[in-house]
Enzyme design. Structure first.
Site, short mmCIF file in Angstrom:
data_model
loop_
_atom_site.label_atom_id
_atom_site.label_comp_id
_atom_site.label_asym_id
_atom_site.label_seq_id
_atom_site.Cartn_x
_atom_site.Cartn_y
_atom_site.Cartn_z
N LYS A 149 0.85 -1.19 0.00
CA LYS A 149 0.00 0.00 0.00
C LYS A 149 0.88 1.24 0.00
CE LYS A 149 0.73 1.92 3.36
NZ LYS A 149 1.95 2.42 4.07
N TYR A 232 -4.60 4.14 6.17
CA TYR A 232 -5.18 3.21 7.16
C TYR A 232 -6.48 3.76 7.74
CZ TYR A 232 -1.02 0.32 6.99
OH TYR A 232 -0.03 -0.51 6.55
P1 NAD Z 1 12.35 1.38 2.63
O1 NAD Z 1 12.87 2.70 2.22
O2 NAD Z 1 12.81 0.82 3.93
O3 NAD Z 1 12.65 0.30 1.49
C1 NAD Z 1 12.49 0.59 0.12
C2 NAD Z 1 13.37 -0.35 -0.69
O4 NAD Z 1 13.24 -0.01 -2.05
C3 NAD Z 1 14.86 -0.24 -0.32
O5 NAD Z 1 15.40 -1.53 -0.24
C4 NAD Z 1 15.45 0.51 -1.50
O6 NAD Z 1 16.80 0.14 -1.75
C5 NAD Z 1 14.55 0.05 -2.64
N1 NAD Z 1 14.54 0.95 -3.79
C6 NAD Z 1 14.60 0.56 -5.08
N2 NAD Z 1 14.57 1.60 -5.89
C7 NAD Z 1 14.51 2.71 -5.12
C8 NAD Z 1 14.47 4.10 -5.40
N3 NAD Z 1 14.47 4.56 -6.66
N4 NAD Z 1 14.42 4.95 -4.36
C9 NAD Z 1 14.38 4.51 -3.10
N5 NAD Z 1 14.41 3.18 -2.76
C10 NAD Z 1 14.49 2.30 -3.77
O7 NAD Z 1 10.75 1.48 2.60
P2 NAD Z 1 9.71 0.53 3.31
O8 NAD Z 1 9.32 1.14 4.60
O9 NAD Z 1 10.18 -0.86 3.30
O10 NAD Z 1 8.44 0.72 2.34
C11 NAD Z 1 8.35 0.05 1.09
C12 NAD Z 1 6.87 -0.07 0.68
O11 NAD Z 1 6.20 -0.83 1.66
C13 NAD Z 1 6.12 1.26 0.61
O12 NAD Z 1 5.20 1.23 -0.43
C14 NAD Z 1 5.39 1.35 1.94
O13 NAD Z 1 4.21 2.11 1.88
C15 NAD Z 1 5.10 -0.11 2.19
N6 NAD Z 1 4.99 -0.43 3.63
C16 NAD Z 1 3.90 -1.10 4.06
C17 NAD Z 1 3.75 -1.40 5.38
C18 NAD Z 1 2.55 -2.19 5.85
O14 NAD Z 1 2.32 -2.23 7.05
N7 NAD Z 1 1.80 -2.80 4.96
C19 NAD Z 1 4.72 -1.00 6.30
C20 NAD Z 1 5.84 -0.32 5.83
C21 NAD Z 1 5.96 -0.03 4.48
#
Ligand code: NAD
Length: 377
Positions: A149, A232
């Site tokens: 999401k 949410y």
């Molecule tokens: P994060 O920044 O920790 O991870 C993002 C990942 O994408 C990293 O490994 C990064 O290297 C990679 N990536 C690839 N191309 C990229 C670019 N161009 N710029 C930046 N990063 C790049 O983020 P996260 O917190 O893991 O979130 C990722 C997704 O998951 C988002 O869409 C977020 O909304 C979703 N999320 C959902 C929940 C949930 O409870 N369902 C919780 C956290 C995050």
């Protein structure tokens, strides 16, 4: 004193002996390694038997902190592969989760995942603006997809994602983990069965005070806290009311750090209007920790606080405590999708639900920018 030739004879004997020992231990070593490999293979086969293989795309905080650990608990799917642009991460994950080299991909060779029968599901866990591209690529590879999401950063992207999955006959679901959480299910039941009367008003708040990286960049995030955590509240109001809103009003602010929140909102409040007149009053922020889903009904109330966390969700009603166990929501979510694929039934959190939510989010931004009530058709 020994003649030179007997000296070399002794040395040769010694070398032969050492070589024999070395060869023996090498042979034993490779025998032991082969046994170890075989044992690991048998254990892996047992661990993964009958399960669908999931490949995580993007090994950031959510993949590493929540999804990979949850995949150690799942019964119908397992962590089969990874897609990452960082070779060090690939190495760490390979040894930590025993991922075969053949199931490790990067963004350049991603398309070749189509030839890998060990991967059944691709789970896109990238920054929001990259969801559409990778869901469409996953669908083209003929793999079922879970997308985090918010599904995308606008409705047009959602349409393209849904179409791409339909075209190749793969299933698409959104990472809406709370649908598999017992307290959330209880809130839905309390509302549906009118346990304390008909629902009159919903209050939903979700915010966090620490934020960094791509979440502050509109091009990658699509917006501010509304896209990330406010979603949410939108979800909560829809699943508790059992309806989709017909109109929204919204107001931006407060914004106390304009240098940090240059092109996204720092916080906002909004109202969602449902067809039967129920109102949901919502707030979201990147400057304040908030986590609430409260429902006022005719004869009482019920609420969760925290309502959207990974763990520790706690609930009470005007009649007493909601006493239910905590679960690993992500394990339930991924297992349900794997079962939906196996049983050829619909997922309760399909792409269409992600699209509905994007439509609501876009209407909220439109209302926030215009100051007008915006109807959702
Ligand atoms: P994060 O920044 O920790 O991870 C993002 C990942 O994408 C990293 O490994 C990064 O290297 C990679 N990536 C690839 N191309 C990229 C670019 N161009 N710029 C930046 N990063 C790049 O983020 P996260 O917190 O893991 O979130 C990722 C997704 O998951 C988002 O869409 C977020 O909304 C979703 N999320 C959902 C929940 C949930 O409870 N369902 C919780 C956290 C995050």
């Amino acid at each position: 004193m020994l003649p030179d030739n007997s000296k070399s004879h002794t040395r040769r004997k010694f070398i032969n002996k050492v070589s024999a020992v070395a060869l023996g231990s090498m042979l034993f070593g490779s025998y032991a390694n082969a046994r170890q490999d075989k044992k690991r293979e048998v254990m892996n086969t047992k661990r993964t038997a009958g399960k669908l293989g999931i490949a995580l795309v993007g090994l950031g905080k959510y993949s590493g902190g929540q999804l990979a650990p949850a995949l150690q608990e799942t019964e119908h799917c397992f962590l089969a592969g990874i897609v990452t642009g960082t070779p060090e991460k690939a190495k760490d994950w390979k040894s930590k989760y025993d991922i075969p080299d053949g199931n490790i991909y990067n963004y350049e060779n991603f398309a070749s995942i189509k030839d890998n029968p060990a991967i059944d599901i691709i789970y896109v866990v990238l920054p929001n603006a990259l969801h559409a591209e990778y869901v469409i690529k996953a669908a083209a590879a003929g793999k079922h997809v879970i997308c985090e999401k918010p599904m995308a950063i606008n409705v047009e992207e959602c349409d393209r994602m849904i179409d791409a999955c339909k075209k190749t006959g793969v299933m698409l679901s959104i990472g809406y983990r709370l649908h598999f959480e017992p307290h959330t299910q209880e809130m839905i039941r309390l509302s549906k069965d009118k346990v304390v009367g008909k629902v009159k008003k919903i209050i939903a708040k979700d915010g966090m005070s620490k934020v960094e990286g791509w979440r502050l960049n509109k091009a990658l995030a699509g917006g501010g806290p509304l896209m990330d955590v406010g979603i949410y509240c939108v979800q909560g109001a829809c699943y508790v009311s059992g309806m989709d809103p017909i109109a929204v009003k919204a107001k931006e602010g407060p914004k106390t750090k304009p240098e940090m929140f240059r092109d996204i909102e720092q916080s906002l409040s909004w109202e969602m209007e449902f067809p039967d007149g129920t109102i949901a009053a919502c707030e979201s922020s990147y400057a304040e920790d908030m986590n609430l889903l409260h429902v006022d009904a005719e004869k009482g109330w019920f609420e969760l606080s925290p309502a959207y966390s990974y763990r520790g969700i706690t609930g009470k009603t005007s009649e007493g405590k909601i006493d239910l166990p905590g679960v690993t929501q992500q394990a339930g979510q991924m297992d349900d999708f794997a079962m939906a694929i196996k049983d050829k039934r619909a997922t309760p959190v399909p792409g269409e639900m992600g699209r509905r939510d994007l439509k609501i989010l876009m209407a909220i931004y439109k209302a926030m920018d215009s100051g007008q009530r915006v109807e959702i058709s």
